[in-house]
Design an enzyme around this catalytic site. Structure first.
Site: not given
Length: 255
Positions: A92, A117, A206
């Site tokens: 992801h 990230h 999120t």
């Protein structure tokens, strides 16, 4: 906002599958498993907050109408440094799991940096403007509560600190790792935008399970990556951003 004890087990599992992703069901940013469908992907209902939550992230920050809070900046102290990293493609995003003594203090509480990230394009917007990328530093307190520091990224000069990661080749395939020793790793404190104001608001993860009660701290000043650095990330991930959620009359503070 403290996370209730019943949520601590869930958050521990979420952190174990960084960046805060539950392994209960496959999810993605497009198709049948896109953000519009996240709430229905987990048979146990653990993703229900993705649809039912009223304090979800990201949001469009209306910077011109943010409440000015003089005391907010004095209550934030970030103490990041050069530390060994495990950089992984988790399917992801490109995520760096952090070891070492990296922490921040906010409103009298200490949080430890767990990982950072990237998203492309940015998840948050500033007065309707979206940016090529966004960087998240995920921090956790001893009681399980979470604070995410975020910075929007624009195209500009080469980021010499993040080049420590980029030069080692971003992991191209899901599950691929790159190990960086302390000497090879960037100085995490020097990545942070200097002399910047901040936005503060309460929101959520999120990504599934979209847990609420997350404190967000967003730098107003932008980070810069070179066009080549941005392209290198986008060659691995692009479109890994959740659309902006409703503010729902939440207070957004600015120091």
């Amino acid at each position: 906002m403290l996370v209730k004890p019943i949520r601590l087990k869930l958050i521990a599992c979420v952190l174990a599958t960084l960046p805060l992703y539950s392994a209960a069901s496959e999810w993605s940013y497009s198709g049948h498993n896109s953000p519009d469908h996240w709430a229905g992907l987990d048979a146990n209902g653990d993703y229900a907050t993705c649809a039912k939550g009223t304090h979800q992230s990201p949001i469009d920050i209306p910077s011109t109408s943010a409440t000015h809070v003089k005391a907010a900046s004095a209550s934030l102290s970030i103490n990041y440094q050069r530390s060994p990293l495990d950089v992984v493609n988790n399917g992801h995003s490109i995520q760096a799991n952090v070891t070492g003594d990296n922490s921040l203090q906010f409103q009298g509480k200490t949080y430890k940096l767990v990982q950072f990230h990237f998203h492309s394009p940015s998840e948050h917007l500033y007065s309707g403007k979206r940016f090529p990328m966004e960087m998240h530093w995920v921090n956790q307190a001893s009681d399980g509560s979470l604070l995410v520091v975020a910075a929007m990224i624009k195209s500009g000069d080469k980021n010499t600190q993040l080049e420590h990661i980029w030069s080692k080749m971003l992991p191209q395939k899901k599950g691929a790792h790159v190990q960086l020793s302390q000497e090879q790793a960037p100085d995490l404190g020097k990545i942070l935008p200097s002399s910047s104001k901040h936005f503060f608001y309460k929101g959520s993860l999120t990504t599934p399970p979209c847990t609420e009660g997350v404190q967000w701290v967003l730098f107003e000043k932008l980070l810069e990556l070179s066009p080549d650095q941005i392209s290198a990330f986008q060659s691995v991930f692009t479109g890994n951003n959740r659309p902006a959620e409703a503010i729902n009359q939440r207070e957004i503070d600015e120091d």
